[in-house]
Design a protein around this motif. Structure first.
Motif, PDB file in Angstrom:
ATOM      1  N   HIS A  44       0.836  -1.193   0.000  1.00 35.56           N
ATOM      2  CA  HIS A  44       0.000   0.000   0.000  1.00 35.56           C
ATOM      3  C   HIS A  44       0.880   1.257   0.000  1.00 35.56           C
ATOM      4  CE1 HIS A  44      -4.381   0.428   0.166  1.00 35.56           C
ATOM      5  NE2 HIS A  44      -4.065   1.700   0.364  1.00 35.56           N
ATOM      6  N   TRP A  48       0.410   5.058  -1.611  1.00 34.06           N
ATOM      7  CA  TRP A  48       0.555   6.327  -0.868  1.00 34.06           C
ATOM      8  C   TRP A  48       1.540   7.234  -1.595  1.00 34.06           C
ATOM      9  CZ3 TRP A  48      -3.284   7.141   2.050  1.00 34.06           C
ATOM     10  CH2 TRP A  48      -3.777   6.221   2.972  1.00 34.06           C
ATOM     11  N   SER A 187     -13.489  -8.484   8.172  1.00 31.89           N
ATOM     12  CA  SER A 187     -13.282  -8.086   6.778  1.00 31.89           C
ATOM     13  C   SER A 187     -14.618  -7.632   6.213  1.00 31.89           C
ATOM     14  CB  SER A 187     -12.738  -9.250   5.952  1.00 31.89           C
ATOM     15  OG  SER A 187     -12.684  -8.865   4.584  1.00 31.89           O
ATOM     16  N   ASP A 225     -12.112   3.743   9.763  1.00 32.00           N
ATOM     17  CA  ASP A 225     -13.329   2.928   9.676  1.00 32.00           C
ATOM     18  C   ASP A 225     -13.450   1.912  10.805  1.00 32.00           C
ATOM     19  OD1 ASP A 225     -14.002   4.280   7.421  1.00 32.00           O
ATOM     20  OD2 ASP A 225     -13.828   2.576   6.032  1.00 32.00           O
TER      21      ASP A 225
HETATM   22  N1  LIG Z   1       3.944   1.472   9.509  1.00 35.59           N
HETATM   23  C1  LIG Z   1       4.456   0.582   8.685  1.00 35.59           C
HETATM   24  O1  LIG Z   1       5.620   0.239   8.758  1.00 35.59           O
HETATM   25  C2  LIG Z   1       3.566  -0.077   7.688  1.00 35.59           C
HETATM   26  C3  LIG Z   1       3.981  -1.231   7.031  1.00 35.59           C
HETATM   27  C4  LIG Z   1       3.106  -1.859   6.162  1.00 35.59           C
HETATM   28  C5  LIG Z   1       1.864  -1.297   5.928  1.00 35.59           C
HETATM   29  N2  LIG Z   1       1.507  -0.136   6.531  1.00 35.59           N
HETATM   30  C6  LIG Z   1       0.183   0.465   6.287  1.00 35.59           C
HETATM   31  O2  LIG Z   1      -0.813  -0.468   6.685  1.00 35.59           O
HETATM   32  C7  LIG Z   1      -1.919  -0.392   5.792  1.00 35.59           C
HETATM   33  C8  LIG Z   1      -2.157  -1.762   5.205  1.00 35.59           C
HETATM   34  O3  LIG Z   1      -1.070  -2.064   4.352  1.00 35.59           O
HETATM   35  P1  LIG Z   1      -1.136  -3.317   3.386  1.00 35.59           P
HETATM   36  O4  LIG Z   1       0.050  -3.257   2.502  1.00 35.59           O
HETATM   37  O5  LIG Z   1      -1.430  -4.540   4.192  1.00 35.59           O
HETATM   38  O6  LIG Z   1      -2.408  -2.886   2.505  1.00 35.59           O
HETATM   39  P2  LIG Z   1      -3.453  -3.739   1.701  1.00 35.59           P
HETATM   40  O7  LIG Z   1      -2.848  -5.047   1.360  1.00 35.59           O
HETATM   41  O8  LIG Z   1      -3.943  -2.869   0.609  1.00 35.59           O
HETATM   42  O9  LIG Z   1      -4.617  -3.956   2.788  1.00 35.59           O
HETATM   43  C9  LIG Z   1      -5.533  -2.982   3.163  1.00 35.59           C
HETATM   44  C10 LIG Z   1      -6.726  -3.685   3.822  1.00 35.59           C
HETATM   45  O10 LIG Z   1      -7.481  -2.713   4.556  1.00 35.59           O
HETATM   46  C11 LIG Z   1      -8.808  -3.194   4.666  1.00 35.59           C
HETATM   47  N3  LIG Z   1      -9.811  -2.137   4.667  1.00 35.59           N
HETATM   48  C12 LIG Z   1     -10.853  -2.072   5.524  1.00 35.59           C
HETATM   49  N4  LIG Z   1     -11.561  -0.966   5.334  1.00 35.59           N
HETATM   50  C13 LIG Z   1     -10.988  -0.330   4.313  1.00 35.59           C
HETATM   51  C14 LIG Z   1     -11.309   0.873   3.620  1.00 35.59           C
HETATM   52  N5  LIG Z   1     -12.346   1.641   3.976  1.00 35.59           N
HETATM   53  N6  LIG Z   1     -10.531   1.241   2.600  1.00 35.59           N
HETATM   54  C15 LIG Z   1      -9.467   0.481   2.221  1.00 35.59           C
HETATM   55  N7  LIG Z   1      -9.108  -0.674   2.845  1.00 35.59           N
HETATM   56  C16 LIG Z   1      -9.872  -1.052   3.871  1.00 35.59           C
HETATM   57  C17 LIG Z   1      -9.018  -4.137   3.522  1.00 35.59           C
HETATM   58  O11 LIG Z   1      -9.368  -5.346   4.121  1.00 35.59           O
HETATM   59  P3  LIG Z   1     -10.790  -6.045   3.837  1.00 35.59           P
HETATM   60  O12 LIG Z   1     -11.030  -5.865   2.365  1.00 35.59           O
HETATM   61  O13 LIG Z   1     -10.536  -7.441   4.249  1.00 35.59           O
HETATM   62  O14 LIG Z   1     -11.809  -5.352   4.677  1.00 35.59           O
HETATM   63  C18 LIG Z   1      -7.689  -4.233   2.798  1.00 35.59           C
HETATM   64  O15 LIG Z   1      -7.391  -5.546   2.457  1.00 35.59           O
HETATM   65  C19 LIG Z   1      -1.577   0.682   4.752  1.00 35.59           C
HETATM   66  O16 LIG Z   1      -2.173   1.918   5.139  1.00 35.59           O
HETATM   67  C20 LIG Z   1      -0.065   0.759   4.816  1.00 35.59           C
HETATM   68  O17 LIG Z   1       0.428   2.023   4.438  1.00 35.59           O
HETATM   69  C21 LIG Z   1       2.336   0.474   7.401  1.00 35.59           C
END
Ligand SMILES: NC(=O)c1ccc[n+]([C@@H]2O[C@H](COP(=O)([O-])OP(=O)(O)OC[C@H]3O[C@@H](n4cnc5c(N)ncnc54)[C@H](OP(=O)(O)O)[C@@H]3O)[C@@H](O)[C@H]2O)c1
Length: 321
Positions: A44, A48, A187, A225
């Motif tokens: 993700h 961003w 989810s 959310d």
């Molecule tokens: N701080 C750090 O080091 C770090 C590291 C990795 C990721 N992150 C952050 O963590 C988040 C997830 O990363 P990821 O790579 O796992 O992303 P991803 O694979 O795109 O997963 C995002 C998940 O969020 C859920 N979701 C629930 N409500 C949502 C909404 N309203 N809009 C969009 N998604 C929604 C979805 O799950 P469902 O469809 O199952 O509901 C989706 O699968 C991102 O914001 C990323 O920037 C941060």
């Protein structure tokens, strides 16, 4: 070389700035080496960047991607650690206020080769494919640190993972269920709830559902959310670990609940190189393999970005140059 770059940024049309094409080969600085990328995974974070979050447009064009597995200049199979500390920093690099991730200041991994400091290489577990190993450095490492370093939860505890389909979330489900935690998930998608159970989750719920019991820890990457539900789900003294806020950064703090129930809110970002090495060994010991949703040729990277943006992914999208 072939590379996936951000040429411009836009909140409304992030994929409008995505270019798959020729980019100059990396020129390693002293103390750095060049890794031939065999597989790189999408996060993700890359969306961003294309939206302009944390990206100064003056740095463009820049190669996207935080994660790679490949072969170093000595012929060793390696995983690339994405956290680059500032000059002279020692200790936990995630606490360096001037750290960057690959693709923030230096060109990233969605390319045929990437330049990184020598110290940022970890041996790839031989049994793991390059595609699987390329999932470890961001999503899986973040999940590892959230669960084992920052949650305070112990095997036998019940934990809740919000947004079960995501890269970090699927890693939390697999790491947690394999190492003795009772893992509950939410989810938006019935199909993703069903697949989470197959991955090892104990129970799966719709977002905001009333749970059978309070949990010891909640893992948040969804943000706005689900935040209120996360606080309501915790037992008194429980911990919410937050590493992302995909759906919004400013939910109500609900401070009354936080102090009255003595909740702990803990931020978590990426992980150290030592944690990445331990994660790789943990995967070897348990025979764990990251969940790969799809593998695409690097030249077809746009398809993967579109699927991630639409929320159609379950697990990780991987590109092979
Ligand atoms: N701080 C750090 O080091 C770090 C590291 C990795 C990721 N992150 C952050 O963590 C988040 C997830 O990363 P990821 O790579 O796992 O992303 P991803 O694979 O795109 O997963 C995002 C998940 O969020 C859920 N979701 C629930 N409500 C949502 C909404 N309203 N809009 C969009 N998604 C929604 C979805 O799950 P469902 O469809 O199952 O509901 C989706 O699968 C991102 O914001 C990323 O920037 C941060």
């Amino acid at each position: 070389m072939l590379a996936v770059t951000a040429r411009s940024v836009s909140r409304q049309d992030p994929l409008g700035g995505l270019v798959v094409g020729e980019h100059p080969d990396p020129q390693p600085a002293p103390g750095w080496t060049t890794v031939t990328v065999r597989a790189a995974s999408l996060n993700h974070h890359d969306l961003w960047t294309l939206r302009g979050v944390g990206m100064d447009p003056q740095r463009l064009p820049i190669v996207l991607g935080c994660d790679a597995a490949g072969v170093d200049s000595d012929g060793r199979e390696v995983i690339v650690h994405s956290v680059i500390p500032s000059e002279g920093w020692s200790g936990d690099e995630t606490l360096d206020p001037r750290r960057t991730l690959l693709s923030e200041l230096h060109d990233g991994t969605l390319a045929q080769s990437v330049s990184v400091p020598w110290r940022n290489l970890v041996a790839k577990p031989p049994a793991m494919s390059f595609a699987e190993a390329a999932c470890l450095p961001t999503a899986w490492l973040t999940a590892y640190r959230m669960l084992f370093t920052n949650s305070g939860a112990r095997p036998g505890d019940t934990v809740l993972v919000q947004g079960a389909g995501g890269g970090v979330a699927t890693a939390l489900v697999m790491l947690g269920s394999t190492t003795g935690y009772r893992v509950w998930v939410t989810s938006r998608s019935a199909e993703k709830r069903r697949r989470s159970l197959e991955l090892g989750a104990d129970q799966a719920f719709e977002p905001g559902a009333r749970l059978p019991d309070r949990v010891d820890a909640v893992f948040e990457t969804v943000g706005g959310d689900t935040w209120s539900h996360s606080l309501r789900a915790l037992r008194p003294g429980g911990t919410v670990v937050v590493s992302g806020a995909t759906s919004g950064f400013d939910p109500p703090a609900e401070l009354n609940r936080v102090f009255f129930l003595q909740l702990r809110i803990v931020g978590s970002t990426m992980g150290t190189i030592q944690e990445l090495a331990r994660l790789a060994r943990l995967c070897e010991i348990h025979g764990l393999r990251p969940l790969v949703d799809r593998v695409l040729p690097l030249g077809e990277a746009r398809q993967g970005f579109e699927a991630l943006e639409r929320g159609e992914v379950f697990g990780k999208v991987v590109f092979e140059p």
